[in-house]
Design an enzyme around this catalytic site. Structure first.
Site, PDB file in Angstrom:
ATOM      1  CD  GLU A   1      -1.025  -4.746   7.919  1.00  0.00           C
ATOM      2  OE1 GLU A   1      -1.933  -4.289   8.360  1.00  0.00           O
ATOM      3  OE2 GLU A   1       0.009  -4.501   7.298  1.00  0.00           O
TER       4      GLU A   1
ATOM      5  N   GLY B   1      -3.313  -3.671   2.357  1.00  0.00           N
ATOM      6  CA  GLY B   1      -4.188  -2.404   2.050  1.00  0.00           C
ATOM      7  C   GLY B   1      -5.897  -2.336   2.492  1.00  0.00           C
ATOM      8  CB  SER B   2      -8.700  -1.145   1.520  1.00  0.00           C
ATOM      9  OG  SER B   2      -9.062  -1.992   0.225  1.00  0.00           O
ATOM     10  CB  THR B   3     -11.665  -4.461   4.582  1.00  0.00           C
ATOM     11  OG1 THR B   3     -10.880  -4.001   5.976  1.00  0.00           O
ATOM     12  CG2 THR B   3     -12.350  -5.634   4.903  1.00  0.00           C
TER      13      THR B   3
ATOM     14  CD  GLU C   1      -8.487   1.454   8.095  1.00  0.00           C
ATOM     15  OE1 GLU C   1      -9.006   0.829   7.257  1.00  0.00           O
ATOM     16  OE2 GLU C   1      -7.388   1.089   8.454  1.00  0.00           O
TER      17      GLU C   1
ATOM     18  CB  ALA D   1      -1.094   0.130   1.294  1.00  0.00           C
ATOM     19  CG  PHE D   2      -0.845   5.205   0.158  1.00  0.00           C
ATOM     20  CD1 PHE D   2      -0.308   6.347   0.854  1.00  0.00           C
ATOM     21  CD2 PHE D   2      -2.023   5.089   0.288  1.00  0.00           C
ATOM     22  CE1 PHE D   2      -1.354   6.651   2.057  1.00  0.00           C
ATOM     23  CE2 PHE D   2      -3.086   5.427   1.050  1.00  0.00           C
ATOM     24  CZ  PHE D   2      -2.627   6.461   1.922  1.00  0.00           C
TER      25      PHE D   2
ATOM     26  CB  CYS E   1      -3.023  -0.583   8.963  1.00  0.00           C
ATOM     27  SG  CYS E   1      -1.353  -1.264   9.096  1.00  0.00           S
TER      28      CYS E   1
ATOM     29  N   GLY F   1       3.649   2.070  15.428  1.00  0.00           N
ATOM     30  CA  GLY F   1       5.243   1.852  15.700  1.00  0.00           C
ATOM     31  C   GLY F   1       5.577   0.750  16.217  1.00  0.00           C
ATOM     32  CB  ALA F   2       4.844  -2.906  15.510  1.00  0.00           C
TER      33      ALA F   2
HETATM   34  C1  UN1 Z   1       1.053  -0.218   8.034  1.00  0.00           C
HETATM   35  O1  UN1 Z   1       0.453   0.835   8.350  1.00  0.00           O
HETATM   36  O2  UN1 Z   1       0.776  -0.736   7.142  1.00  0.00           O
HETATM   37  O3  UN1 Z   1       3.496  -0.468  13.443  1.00  0.00           O
HETATM   38  C2  UN1 Z   1       2.217  -0.886   8.797  1.00  0.00           C
HETATM   39  C3  UN1 Z   1       3.625   0.459  12.659  1.00  0.00           C
HETATM   40  C4  UN1 Z   1       4.506   0.134  11.432  1.00  0.00           C
HETATM   41  C5  UN1 Z   1       4.004  -0.523  10.365  1.00  0.00           C
HETATM   42  C6  UN1 Z   1       2.665   0.129  10.042  1.00  0.00           C
HETATM   43  N1  UN1 Z   1       5.680  -0.131  12.144  1.00  0.00           N
HETATM   44  O4  UN1 Z   1       2.737   1.368  12.716  1.00  0.00           O
END
Ligand code: UN1
Length: 491
Positions: free
Chosen positions: A244, A222-224, A377, A140-141, A278, A439-440
């Protein structure tokens, strides 16, 4: 050597930067025939690459990671131009690429299986893991390079050939990353031609990849709506997918929460990346005893955020991806008002400087309850705030939406923290304590439940989804005992 941005600059469909809406390139989409040919080339590459020992495959990933290190600053600028996130956040995104490369290099020496107790004498039972085939990534973008790298670096380490269909909205950084990977392959003797290919185009290219049985695994972010279409196409041919998709992430703020952490964590997760992760925080569930005071503090914090050109230092949030995204943002705020919400912020800003770009102030919206818009969302900086009375009620509110990606609780009460992360707590793929929803790190498995799609990418043991598991039972006796004590003595 500089970066190679090799997609066409003339002809084709225009590609705009969200920074000011100007045209920065052009895309010539693949045809059905060129996509088909790319898949065929990937199959041929796979048959060679799968025979290369995995630590050598890891060595290729190390080279690519080092090239990303060397070009981190240029790549980060391209990420900002592509998707409008601040340069600082773009550096963080490129760092995720570098980090997953390091992870994959280590993984390349750890693709190990179990040895399993067998019920038969003089037999051995074990699991072995083998390369799967052609892996395709649809990205995704909003994370134009990191999400690709989570899948592709693991897939290549696992011995697969890879195809990438990036978002048609973010081709500069995708093209540059694919160019660096091609450079890493150049003088790497074991890397077959077309080990990694980038395909530009829209949903039709993605649909073709999903439909083709030569694609062993497809990962889609991307989107659902997009995920539903990919999932049903792949399921119809009994293929494999990793999805995802959307998130509608909540944080619970309890009476004992450290207010400083709440303010910093909530502001970054809700307004950072202009709410276009996301994992962005969209719902804040606040104990009634601290609600009013916290709303006042968040209003102040939101109004102090600097929205502006993401290439400039000191800016907290850049634009939305395009003007249609701003229309959806505005429509969501209108619906929230109609459903009884009070909106603070959310106005368009910098319209005179950037008439073709979509800069908005982050919106804090007090809601009476989780009305229909709160269940939706909207990809932008909108934070809905609601009250709760009991921790059980707060957890039920967290879980009440169809999406299940990320969640958080802010508390200094260990009983609340443990309950939230227990089987009776958050139903999401990510459940954090005293940090925000976004921010994982790459080391964990990333993904979520329900409409988020159930897939997991990035770290932990996600590599298993990119390989074929074989159970081997080996008889080293001169007898042939059957399992479960079955007798068959005709011979
Ligand atoms: C996303 O928005 O598709 O956890 C991924 C996070 C980033 C990854 C987001 N490390 O916000």
């Amino acid at each position: 050597m500089g970066l190679d941005v090799s997609f066409s600059r003339s002809g084709g469909l225009p590609v705009h930067t969200p920074v000011d809406g100007s045209v920065i390139g052009a895309m010539n989409p693949e045809t059905a025939a060129s996509t088909d040919a790319a898949i065929e080339r990937a199959v041929a590459a796979f048959t060679q690459w799968r025979a290369v020992p995995s630590p050598r495959r890891g060595e290729l990933i190390r080279r690519f990671g080092n090239l990303c290190r060397d070009h981190k600053e240029e790549l980060s600028c391209l990420v900002t131009l592509d998707c409008g996130k601040t340069l600082d956040e773009a550096r963080g995104e490129v760092q995720e690429v570098i980090d997953i490369c390091d992870f994959a290099v280590g993984l390349s020496r750890q693709l190990h299986g179990l040895s399993i107790a067998t019920e038969r004498p003089n037999h051995r039972m074990a699991e072995t893991w083998h390369p799967l085939g052609v892996f395709a990534q649809i990205s995704a973008f909003n994370f134009p390079v990191a999400v690709w790298s989570w899948g592709t670096m693991i897939a290549l380490t696992c011995g697969n050939a890879a195809i990438w269909k990036p978002s048609e909205k973010s081709l500069l950084s995708a093209s540059a990353c694919a160019g660096l990977l091609a450079r890493a392959c150049e003088d790497f003797a074991e890397a077959p031609a077309h080990l990694h290919q980038i395909l530009t185009g829209g949903g039709d290219v993605g649909a073709q990849l999903a439909a083709d049985p030569r694609v062993s695994l497809i990962s889609a972010t991307g989107s659902t709506r997009m995920g539903r279409s990919v999932a049903s196409t792949v399921a119809a041919r009994l293929g494999r997918s990793i999805l995802e998709l959307g998130g509608n992430n909540a944080a619970i703020v309890t009476p004992s929460a450290n207010r400083e952490l709440v303010l910093r964590g909530v502001t970054f997760s809700a307004a950072g990346t202009s709410g276009q992760r996301c994992t962005s925080l969209r719902r804040l569930i606040v104990h009634e005893s601290v609600h009013d005071e916290l709303v006042g503090q968040l209003k102040r914090a939101f109004s102090q955020l600097r929205v502006g050109n993401p290439l400039e230092p000191g800016v907290h949030a850049g634009p939305l991806i395009d003007l249609p995204a701003m229309e959806m943002f505005n429509a969501a705020l209108d619906q929230a008002r109609a459903e009884g919400g009070t909106v603070h912020g959310g106005q368009r800003v910098l319209a005179e400087d950037y008439p073709d770009a979509a800069y908005v102030a982050p919106a804090l919206v007090e809601m009476p309850s989780q009305t229909p818009i709160v269940h939706t969302e909207t990809f932008g900086p909108i934070l809905y705030v609601m009250r709760y009375r009991t921790i059980e009620e707060a957890i039920a509110m967290n879980n009440a939406v169809l999406q299940g990606l990320s969640s958080a609780i802010f508390t200094d009460n260990m009983r609340e923290a443990e309950l939230f992360t227990s089987s009776l707590g958050s139903d999401c793929g990510i459940a954090n304590v005293n940090i925000g929803t976004s921010g994982a790190e790459i080391g964990g498995a990333f993904g979520g439940e329900k409409e988020t799609g159930g897939g997991r990418a990035s770290g932990s043991d996600t590599w298993k989804a990119y390989m074929r598991r074989a159970t081997n039972t080996i008889n080293y006796s001169t007898d042939l005992p059957l399992a479960q004590g079955v007798r068959f003595d005709a011979a």
